[in-house]
Write a protein that holds these residues in place. Structure first.
Motif, PDB file in Angstrom:
ATOM      1  N   TRP A 211      74.109  91.008 -11.753  1.00 31.32           N
ATOM      2  CA  TRP A 211      74.782  90.054 -10.871  1.00 31.32           C
ATOM      3  C   TRP A 211      73.783  89.469  -9.879  1.00 31.32           C
ATOM      4  N   TRP A 212      74.026  88.214  -9.481  1.00 32.82           N
ATOM      5  CA  TRP A 212      73.113  87.526  -8.578  1.00 32.82           C
ATOM      6  C   TRP A 212      72.981  88.240  -7.237  1.00 32.82           C
ATOM      7  N   HIS A 213      74.082  88.844  -6.783  1.00 35.14           N
ATOM      8  CA  HIS A 213      74.009  89.506  -5.475  1.00 35.14           C
ATOM      9  C   HIS A 213      73.152  90.768  -5.530  1.00 35.14           C
ATOM     10  N   MET A 214      73.079  91.421  -6.715  1.00 35.79           N
ATOM     11  CA  MET A 214      72.204  92.582  -6.856  1.00 35.79           C
ATOM     12  C   MET A 214      70.742  92.141  -6.841  1.00 35.79           C
ATOM     13  N   LYS A 215      70.450  91.040  -7.528  1.00 35.98           N
ATOM     14  CA  LYS A 215      69.088  90.506  -7.517  1.00 35.98           C
ATOM     15  C   LYS A 215      68.692  90.050  -6.115  1.00 35.98           C
ATOM     16  N   LEU A 216      69.651  89.476  -5.398  1.00 32.44           N
ATOM     17  CA  LEU A 216      69.384  89.043  -4.029  1.00 32.44           C
ATOM     18  C   LEU A 216      69.075  90.235  -3.134  1.00 32.44           C
ATOM     19  N   LEU A 217      69.809  91.335  -3.335  1.00 28.25           N
ATOM     20  CA  LEU A 217      69.565  92.554  -2.561  1.00 28.25           C
ATOM     21  C   LEU A 217      68.158  93.075  -2.808  1.00 28.25           C
ATOM     22  N   VAL A 218      67.774  93.180  -4.064  1.00 29.53           N
ATOM     23  CA  VAL A 218      66.440  93.675  -4.409  1.00 29.53           C
ATOM     24  C   VAL A 218      65.359  92.754  -3.829  1.00 29.53           C
ATOM     25  N   SER A 219      65.560  91.448  -3.950  1.00 26.76           N
ATOM     26  CA  SER A 219      64.581  90.484  -3.429  1.00 26.76           C
ATOM     27  C   SER A 219      64.449  90.590  -1.912  1.00 26.76           C
ATOM     28  N   ALA A 220      65.593  90.712  -1.225  1.00 28.07           N
ATOM     29  CA  ALA A 220      65.570  90.800   0.237  1.00 28.07           C
ATOM     30  C   ALA A 220      64.853  92.069   0.695  1.00 28.07           C
ATOM     31  N   VAL A 221      65.136  93.190   0.031  1.00 30.40           N
ATOM     32  CA  VAL A 221      64.485  94.450   0.386  1.00 30.40           C
ATOM     33  C   VAL A 221      62.976  94.331   0.185  1.00 30.40           C
ATOM     34  N   TRP A 222      62.559  93.696  -0.921  1.00 26.06           N
ATOM     35  CA  TRP A 222      61.126  93.549  -1.179  1.00 26.06           C
ATOM     36  C   TRP A 222      60.478  92.635  -0.138  1.00 26.06           C
ATOM     37  N   VAL A 223      61.158  91.556   0.251  1.00 28.88           N
ATOM     38  CA  VAL A 223      60.617  90.653   1.258  1.00 28.88           C
ATOM     39  C   VAL A 223      60.441  91.384   2.586  1.00 28.88           C
ATOM     40  N   PHE A 224      61.451  92.134   3.000  1.00 32.47           N
ATOM     41  CA  PHE A 224      61.347  92.887   4.255  1.00 32.47           C
ATOM     42  C   PHE A 224      60.227  93.920   4.177  1.00 32.47           C
ATOM     43  N   ASP A 225      60.099  94.559   3.007  1.00 35.46           N
ATOM     44  CA  ASP A 225      59.021  95.520   2.796  1.00 35.46           C
ATOM     45  C   ASP A 225      57.655  94.852   2.936  1.00 35.46           C
ATOM     46  N   THR A 226      57.530  93.675   2.347  1.00 31.31           N
ATOM     47  CA  THR A 226      56.259  92.950   2.382  1.00 31.31           C
ATOM     48  C   THR A 226      55.897  92.541   3.804  1.00 31.31           C
ATOM     49  N   VAL A 227      56.875  91.990   4.520  1.00 34.25           N
ATOM     50  CA  VAL A 227      56.628  91.587   5.912  1.00 34.25           C
ATOM     51  C   VAL A 227      56.251  92.793   6.756  1.00 34.25           C
ATOM     52  N   HIS A 228      56.930  93.908   6.531  1.00 36.41           N
ATOM     53  CA  HIS A 228      56.628  95.119   7.292  1.00 36.41           C
ATOM     54  C   HIS A 228      55.198  95.590   7.023  1.00 36.41           C
ATOM     55  N   GLN A 229      54.776  95.556   5.753  1.00 41.65           N
ATOM     56  CA  GLN A 229      53.415  95.973   5.423  1.00 41.65           C
ATOM     57  C   GLN A 229      52.384  95.052   6.074  1.00 41.65           C
ATOM     58  N   VAL A 230      52.667  93.768   6.105  1.00 47.89           N
ATOM     59  CA  VAL A 230      51.772  92.813   6.746  1.00 47.89           C
ATOM     60  C   VAL A 230      51.669  93.102   8.243  1.00 47.89           C
ATOM     61  N   LEU A 231      52.791  93.395   8.862  1.00 50.43           N
ATOM     62  CA  LEU A 231      52.814  93.624  10.312  1.00 50.43           C
ATOM     63  C   LEU A 231      52.034  94.884  10.707  1.00 50.43           C
ATOM     64  N   ILE A 232      52.261  95.987   9.976  1.00 48.51           N
ATOM     65  CA  ILE A 232      51.552  97.223  10.349  1.00 48.51           C
ATOM     66  C   ILE A 232      50.064  97.114  10.021  1.00 48.51           C
ATOM     67  N   THR A 233      49.728  96.345   8.990  1.00 46.90           N
ATOM     68  CA  THR A 233      48.313  96.112   8.681  1.00 46.90           C
ATOM     69  C   THR A 233      47.668  95.282   9.786  1.00 46.90           C
ATOM     70  N   HIS A 234      48.402  94.285  10.279  1.00 40.66           N
ATOM     71  CA  HIS A 234      47.902  93.470  11.397  1.00 40.66           C
ATOM     72  C   HIS A 234      47.677  94.333  12.629  1.00 40.66           C
ATOM     73  N   THR A 235      48.576  95.274  12.863  1.00 37.71           N
ATOM     74  CA  THR A 235      48.449  96.159  14.029  1.00 37.71           C
ATOM     75  C   THR A 235      47.150  96.945  13.985  1.00 37.71           C
ATOM     76  N   VAL A 236      46.914  97.609  12.862  1.00 37.06           N
ATOM     77  CA  VAL A 236      45.708  98.426  12.737  1.00 37.06           C
ATOM     78  C   VAL A 236      44.446  97.561  12.764  1.00 37.06           C
ATOM     79  N   TYR A 237      44.498  96.417  12.089  1.00 36.86           N
ATOM     80  CA  TYR A 237      43.334  95.527  12.066  1.00 36.86           C
ATOM     81  C   TYR A 237      42.983  95.048  13.473  1.00 36.86           C
TER      82      TYR A 237
END
Length: 293
Positions: free
Chosen positions: A40-66
């Motif tokens: 279902w489209w809403h399941m794909k949307l859930l997975v995509s949203a979780v991955w996007v938030f994960d990606t942004v979070h990884q970028v932010l903590i990497t920026h912090t340490v850098y």
């Protein structure tokens, strides 16, 4: 200043572990879209949203340490100040937790046949956790130093406590519902045992990580060791969701062959068929219907 150096050390460890888990979640996401193109489209949307938030979070903590260890290398004065990305990352961790825990709350709602007494307490914990995250971020954005951030540790403890309580309660409820679905038949009970173990494992890592973050912030209040655990918490949430979704095909294949899968928690509906043909009768083993939990 030595304390701040230790802070950068545990922060760096947290970023490395989070990066490894992020790689795992990327592989799982790719596997999901390849194996389940008809979801279902809403399941794909859930997975995509979780991955996007994960990606942004990884970028932010990497920026912090850098910022601390590369851009301002050797500048001890900067170590005492807060970088904006260190605060904003908490919000995206909160988004990931909200989506994944809400997914499991919805499973409880469906599997319990819309039982409010089971669903509402878990939902309140999930909403309460995200509310505490918002309050923490809003207040922390107004601060400028780590010394000032110490004043928000009670709120940080609240976030971790609610996260741990929610994860444990979700696992307990799902395991209890599965346990009560036992039929007395060897094959179906063996399947249920496997599913209970899987349910415990999917909630175990997130629960342990949240509890360790809570313990370190309580027992070691003058350090930032809890940051290391909190950095990885969101990644564990995303991986637990993706592992649950990706196990469905394995479950269905093994269930169709009469095997006990080591896969995913499911809904077990039992139907007993009694066929009588004159003097003979046949009593069949319950059939199993699968539904993601």
């Amino acid at each position: 200043m030595a304390q701040l150096d230790d802070t950068m050390g545990v922060t760096f460890v947290g970023v490395v572990v989070a990066a490894i888990l992020y790689g795992v979640s990327c592989v799982q996401m790719f596997y999901y879209f390849v194996r389940y193109p008809t979801d279902w489209w809403h399941m794909k949307l859930l997975v995509s949203a979780v991955w996007v938030f994960d990606t942004v979070h990884q970028v932010l903590i990497t920026h912090t340490v850098y910022t601390y260890v590369i851009t301002n290398f050797g500048n001890d004065m900067v170590l005492g100040t807060l970088v904006w990305s260190l605060i904003v990352e908490v919000l995206f961790n909160g988004f990931t937790a909200l989506l994944v825990q809400s997914f499991f709350v919805l499973r409880i709602w469906k599997l319990s046949e819309k039982n409010l007494w089971l669903t509402v307490p878990v939902l309140l914990l999930v909403i309460g956790e995200f509310g505490a995250v918002l309050a923490y971020v809003i207040q922390a954005m107004q601060l400028g130093t780590f010394a000032q951030l110490d004043n928000l540790k009670p709120l940080s403890m609240t976030v971790n406590a609610l996260a741990a309580a929610g994860d444990v309660l979700i696992a307990v409820i799902l395991c209890t519902m599965l346990h009560r679905s036992r039929t007395g038949f060897k094959r179906s009970d063996g399947l249920i045992n496997k599913l209970i173990l899987f349910t415990i494992n999917t909630g175990f890592l997130t629960s342990v990580c949240a509890v360790l973050s809570l313990i370190t912030i309580v027992t070691l209040p003058n350090t930032f060791i809890y940051i290391c655990f909190y950095f990885t918490l969101g990644r564990l949430y995303s991986n637990s969701l993706l592992a649950t979704l990706n196990a469905r095909k394995l479950l269905r294949d093994k269930a169709s062959r009469g095997e006990s899968p080591g896969g995913i928690a499911i809904r077990v509906d039992t139907t007993k068929e009694l066929s009588r043909d004159n003097a003979s009768s046949r009593y069949d083993e319950p059939s199993l219907k699968t539904e993601i939990v």
